[in-house]
Design a protein around this motif. Structure first.
Motif, PDB file in Angstrom:
ATOM      1  N   LYS A 299      76.103  58.977 -12.240  1.00  0.00           N
ATOM      2  CA  LYS A 299      75.976  57.548 -12.540  1.00  0.00           C
ATOM      3  C   LYS A 299      74.852  56.868 -11.757  1.00  0.00           C
ATOM      4  O   LYS A 299      74.631  55.664 -11.889  1.00  0.00           O
ATOM      5  CB  LYS A 299      77.303  56.797 -12.319  1.00  0.00           C
ATOM      6  N   ASP A 300      74.128  57.601 -10.922  1.00  0.00           N
ATOM      7  CA  ASP A 300      73.004  57.038 -10.181  1.00  0.00           C
ATOM      8  C   ASP A 300      71.757  57.021 -11.062  1.00  0.00           C
ATOM      9  O   ASP A 300      71.440  58.011 -11.736  1.00  0.00           O
ATOM     10  CB  ASP A 300      72.730  57.850  -8.910  1.00  0.00           C
ATOM     11  N   ILE A 301      71.044  55.903 -11.042  1.00  0.00           N
ATOM     12  CA  ILE A 301      69.850  55.728 -11.867  1.00  0.00           C
ATOM     13  C   ILE A 301      68.611  56.058 -11.035  1.00  0.00           C
ATOM     14  O   ILE A 301      68.355  55.438  -9.998  1.00  0.00           O
ATOM     15  CB  ILE A 301      69.751  54.283 -12.400  1.00  0.00           C
ATOM     16  N   THR A 302      67.835  57.041 -11.486  1.00  0.00           N
ATOM     17  CA  THR A 302      66.667  57.475 -10.731  1.00  0.00           C
ATOM     18  C   THR A 302      65.671  58.137 -11.676  1.00  0.00           C
ATOM     19  O   THR A 302      65.848  58.144 -12.903  1.00  0.00           O
ATOM     20  CB  THR A 302      67.083  58.465  -9.621  1.00  0.00           C
ATOM     21  N   GLN A 303      64.615  58.704 -11.122  1.00  0.00           N
ATOM     22  CA  GLN A 303      63.673  59.527 -11.877  1.00  0.00           C
ATOM     23  C   GLN A 303      63.195  60.637 -10.951  1.00  0.00           C
ATOM     24  O   GLN A 303      63.306  60.521  -9.725  1.00  0.00           O
ATOM     25  CB  GLN A 303      62.497  58.701 -12.408  1.00  0.00           C
ATOM     26  N   ILE A 304      62.663  61.707 -11.520  1.00  0.00           N
ATOM     27  CA  ILE A 304      62.319  62.891 -10.727  1.00  0.00           C
ATOM     28  C   ILE A 304      60.839  63.218 -10.878  1.00  0.00           C
ATOM     29  O   ILE A 304      60.298  63.244 -11.984  1.00  0.00           O
ATOM     30  CB  ILE A 304      63.177  64.097 -11.150  1.00  0.00           C
ATOM     31  N   ASN A 305      60.191  63.482  -9.736  1.00  0.00           N
ATOM     32  CA  ASN A 305      58.783  63.854  -9.682  1.00  0.00           C
ATOM     33  C   ASN A 305      58.705  65.342  -9.333  1.00  0.00           C
ATOM     34  O   ASN A 305      59.203  65.763  -8.282  1.00  0.00           O
ATOM     35  CB  ASN A 305      58.071  63.005  -8.617  1.00  0.00           C
ATOM     36  N   TYR A 306      58.059  66.130 -10.196  1.00  0.00           N
ATOM     37  CA  TYR A 306      57.992  67.575  -9.994  1.00  0.00           C
ATOM     38  C   TYR A 306      56.688  68.036  -9.347  1.00  0.00           C
ATOM     39  O   TYR A 306      56.482  69.240  -9.156  1.00  0.00           O
ATOM     40  CB  TYR A 306      58.189  68.304 -11.330  1.00  0.00           C
ATOM     41  N   GLU A 307      55.815  67.098  -8.995  1.00  0.00           N
ATOM     42  CA  GLU A 307      54.565  67.459  -8.339  1.00  0.00           C
ATOM     43  C   GLU A 307      54.828  67.844  -6.880  1.00  0.00           C
ATOM     44  O   GLU A 307      55.699  67.265  -6.223  1.00  0.00           O
ATOM     45  CB  GLU A 307      53.577  66.288  -8.387  1.00  0.00           C
ATOM     46  N   PRO A 308      54.071  68.812  -6.328  1.00  0.00           N
ATOM     47  CA  PRO A 308      54.230  69.168  -4.918  1.00  0.00           C
ATOM     48  C   PRO A 308      53.971  67.963  -4.021  1.00  0.00           C
ATOM     49  O   PRO A 308      53.170  67.085  -4.347  1.00  0.00           O
ATOM     50  CB  PRO A 308      53.170  70.260  -4.697  1.00  0.00           C
ATOM     51  N   CYS A 309      54.659  67.911  -2.895  1.00  0.00           N
ATOM     52  CA  CYS A 309      54.538  66.791  -1.958  1.00  0.00           C
ATOM     53  C   CYS A 309      53.421  67.055  -0.942  1.00  0.00           C
ATOM     54  O   CYS A 309      53.064  68.209  -0.661  1.00  0.00           O
ATOM     55  CB  CYS A 309      55.882  66.609  -1.242  1.00  0.00           C
ATOM     56  N   LYS A 310      52.895  66.007  -0.374  1.00  0.00           N
ATOM     57  CA  LYS A 310      51.864  66.138   0.660  1.00  0.00           C
ATOM     58  C   LYS A 310      52.362  66.908   1.875  1.00  0.00           C
ATOM     59  O   LYS A 310      51.582  67.480   2.622  1.00  0.00           O
ATOM     60  CB  LYS A 310      51.391  64.748   1.101  1.00  0.00           C
ATOM     61  N   CYS A 311      53.682  66.931   2.073  1.00  0.00           N
ATOM     62  CA  CYS A 311      54.245  67.625   3.230  1.00  0.00           C
ATOM     63  C   CYS A 311      54.196  69.137   3.059  1.00  0.00           C
ATOM     64  O   CYS A 311      54.447  69.885   4.016  1.00  0.00           O
ATOM     65  CB  CYS A 311      55.682  67.181   3.474  1.00  0.00           C
ATOM     66  N   GLY A 312      53.903  69.608   1.847  1.00  0.00           N
ATOM     67  CA  GLY A 312      53.841  71.036   1.586  1.00  0.00           C
ATOM     68  C   GLY A 312      55.041  71.578   0.839  1.00  0.00           C
ATOM     69  O   GLY A 312      55.017  72.714   0.354  1.00  0.00           O
ATOM     70  N   ARG A 313      56.085  70.780   0.711  1.00  0.00           N
ATOM     71  CA  ARG A 313      57.273  71.226  -0.015  1.00  0.00           C
ATOM     72  C   ARG A 313      57.039  71.125  -1.520  1.00  0.00           C
ATOM     73  O   ARG A 313      56.386  70.191  -1.985  1.00  0.00           O
ATOM     74  CB  ARG A 313      58.493  70.393   0.396  1.00  0.00           C
ATOM     75  N   THR A 314      57.618  72.074  -2.236  1.00  0.00           N
ATOM     76  CA  THR A 314      57.424  72.116  -3.684  1.00  0.00           C
ATOM     77  C   THR A 314      58.671  71.701  -4.452  1.00  0.00           C
ATOM     78  O   THR A 314      58.628  71.579  -5.677  1.00  0.00           O
ATOM     79  CB  THR A 314      57.023  73.535  -4.123  1.00  0.00           C
ATOM     80  N   PHE A 315      59.786  71.508  -3.752  1.00  0.00           N
ATOM     81  CA  PHE A 315      60.998  71.043  -4.434  1.00  0.00           C
ATOM     82  C   PHE A 315      60.751  69.675  -5.065  1.00  0.00           C
ATOM     83  O   PHE A 315      60.072  68.829  -4.487  1.00  0.00           O
ATOM     84  CB  PHE A 315      62.166  70.937  -3.462  1.00  0.00           C
ATOM     85  N   ALA A 316      61.318  69.465  -6.242  1.00  0.00           N
ATOM     86  CA  ALA A 316      61.187  68.185  -6.926  1.00  0.00           C
ATOM     87  C   ALA A 316      61.759  67.066  -6.065  1.00  0.00           C
ATOM     88  O   ALA A 316      62.633  67.286  -5.228  1.00  0.00           O
ATOM     89  CB  ALA A 316      61.920  68.235  -8.267  1.00  0.00           C
TER      90      ALA A 316
END
Length: 433
Positions: A299-316
Motif C-alpha cells: 500500500k506504499d506509493i513509490t517509484q523505482i529507479n534501476y540505474e546504478p547509484c553514484k555510491c557504486g551499488r547496483t541494486f534498484a
C-alpha cells in the motif's frame, strides 16, 4: 563502504538471473509447504515450471494484509513451530495482529540485510548506537539491533520513552548514532535544547524509520540535532527494517534485491506498471523460510529507479514513499497525501515540525483542518495580530497552491500539540462521530 560488496555491486543481468532462480524455487516451496498458497496457486494455474521469466510473476495472485488476518496466527507459516526461532507481530490496533515467524536462517539473512544498509550510510565498528524504538513484538528495534551488532557496533538498547534519561545516556555514553522514528528524534532534539545540553550530545548519524519523513522534515531534524539523517524501509509482513535503505548519496533507498523482488502496480486496478512509474509497491520475499510472501501489496506509493547509484551499488532504488494508498485523504473529490501538507509546513520557519490533521464532515461534505504549532522562537506571534493574520494567510495560500483545495488553518502555541515517542499519529478522523 560495503558490507557484502560482491553482492551489492552485481551487474543487473546477474541480479535478475538470481531473482528468477529464487522465484521459481519460492513458488515450489510455497506449493509444497503452505496450504493457503497451494490452493491459491493451483486455482491460478501457476506452477514453478510456468515461471519462465521474471515478468511471469504477473500470473501469481497478490497477498494482502487481509490474507494474513484470515489465516491468523500461523496459517501462512511454511515450517513447523519447532523450526521457528522468533515470532513478531503488528500492533493489531484495527483487529487481530499480523503474525510473522523467523527460522534461524531468516534471522541471519535479516541481520545481513540491515548490516548492508547501515554500512552504506557510514555505520561501523566504532558506532555507539542508541536504539529508541520500542522493544517487543514490533520488528524495528530487534531488526536494527542484530544488524548493528553484526558490523561490530556498540548497541545501547534504551527502547522508547523516558526522554530525559535518553539524553543523559547520550552524554554519558558518547552516543554517536540514534535509531528512532523521525518525530521522536525531533522531540529528543527539542528536549535537549530545553535542558540546555544540546551542545553536550554528539550525535552524527540518524537511522530513522517506522513512519514517513519528507525531505523537509529531515532537514528540520538535521538542523535540530546536527546529524546526518537517513531513512530505511521495511514492514513486519516482509521481514522488518532492512528491505531497503539509503546510502550516503541519499538518492533513493537501495532494495536488497537478492532477497526481495519489487514491482510497482496501479493501486486501483492491480495492473503492473512500466519501470519508472509511480504506484503501489509490491514485494515478493525470495528467500524467507518461516513465512514467505508472494506479491505482498504494501500500500506504499513509490517509484523505482534501476540505474546504478553514484555510491557504486547496483541494486534498484525506491523513492521515499509519497504516502500510503490507505492513508490518502479524499477531500471534496481531491486526493491529498499527508506528506504534501508536511512539505508545505516545513517551508515556514515560524512553524515547529509538529502538526495535526483533523477531518470532519458537515452537510455531507468532508472538511480538513490543519493545526500547526508555532516554533519556540516565534511564540510571540500569538500576541501580534497582524503577524499572526499574515502567517495564517500565507500557510492557507501555500496549502491551496499545492493541494488544490481550501483548508482551515489553526495556529496554536508552542508545545501545544502532542509529542510522540513512537510512530506519530497525525490524523484525527472525526467524520463518523
Amino acid at each position: 563502504m560495503f558490507f557484502q560488496k560482491d553482492i551489492e555491486t552485481m551487474p543487473r543481468a546477474d541480479i535478475e538471473k538470481l531473482q528468477l532462480e529464487r522465484l521459481k524455487r519460492l513458488v515450489k516451496y510455497c506449493m509444497d509447504n503452505v496450504p493457503f498458497y497451494n490452493k491459491r496457486l493451483t486455482e491460478a494455474g501457476v506452477t514453478a515450471d510456468k515461471i519462465k521469466t521474471l515478468s511471469d510473476i504477473q500470473y501469481i495472485p497478490y497477498t494482502t494484509k487481509a490474507d494474513m488476518r484470515d489465516t491468523y496466527p500461523f496459517g501462512l507459516f511454511a515450517v513447523p513451530m519447532k523450526k521457528i526461532t522468533r515470532i513478531h507481530a503488528s500492533s493489531g490496533t484495527t483487529g487481530k495482529p499480523t503474525v510473522v515467524g523467523y527460522t534461524a536462517n531468516d534471522l541471519d539473512m535479516w541481520s545481513d540485510c540491515v548490516a548492508r544498509l547501515i554500512t552504506a550510510v557510514g555505520a561501523n565498528d566504532e558506532t555507539i548506537v542508541q536504539i529508541a524504538f520500542g522493544y517487543g513484538l514490533f520488528t524495528g528495534a530487534l531488526g536494527l539491533h542484530y544488524g548493528l551488532e553484526k558490523i561490530g557496533a556498540a548497541v545501547v538498547p534504551t527502547s522508547s520513552g523516558n526522554t530525559e534519561k535518553q539524553i543523559m545516556l547520550m552524554q554519558d555514553f558518547g552516543t554517536n548514532t540514534l535509531v528512532s522514528t523521525p518525530s521522536y528524534a525531533q522531540y529528543i532534539g527539542e528536549k535537549a535544547r530545553e535542558m540546555g545540553v544540546i551542545d553536550k550530545i554528539h550525535l552524527k548519524l540518524g537511522l530513522f524509520g517506522s513512519e514517513g519523513c519528507t525531505p523537509e522534515m529531515r532537514d528540520q531534524i538535521e538542523k535540530t540535532l546536527n546529524i546526518f539523517a537517513t531513512d530505511n524501509y521495511g514492514m513486519s509482513e516482509l521481514m522488518g527494517p532492512g528491505v531497503s535503505g539509503e546510502c550516503i548519496e541519499r538518492d533513493g533507498m537501495h532494495i536488497n534485491e537478492d532477497h526481495f523482488y519489487a514491482e510497482v502496480i496501479n493501486p486501483r486496478t492491480g495492473e503492473a506498471l512500466p519501470k519508472g512509474s509511480e504506484g503501489e509497491l509490491v514485494i515478493t520475499t525470495l528467500t524467507k523460510e518461516g513465512i514467505p510472501m508472494l506479491r505482498y501489496r504494501t500500500k506504499d506509493i513509490t517509484q523505482i529507479n534501476y540505474e546504478p547509484c553514484k555510491c557504486g551499488r547496483t541494486f534498484a532504488r525506491m523513492a521515499k514513499p509519497r504516502g500510503r494508498s490507505d492513508d490518502m485523504l479524499k477531500i471534496r473529490g481531491v486526493n491529498v497525501f499527508p506528506s504534501q501538507i508536511e512539505s508545505v509546513l516545513m517551508g515556514f520557519e515560524q512553524i515547529a515540525p509538529h502538526y495535526q490533521l483533523v477531518l470532519t464532515r458537515e452537510n455531507c461534505a468532508d472538511h480538513l483542518e490543519i493545526k500547526v504549532e508555532l516554533s519556540d522562537k516565534c511564540s510571540d506571534i500569538l500576541d501580534n495580530f497582524p503577524r499572526l493574520e499574515q502567517l495564517h494567510k500565507d500557510i492557507r495560500h501555500g496549502m491551496k497552491t499545492v493541494l488544490g483545495i481550501d483548508t482551515k488553518i489553526t495556529i496554536v502555541g508552542h508545545k501545544t500539540l502532542q509529542r510522540f515517542q513512537g510512530k506519530a499519529q497525525r490524523i484525527l478522523d472525526l467524520r463518523n462521530k
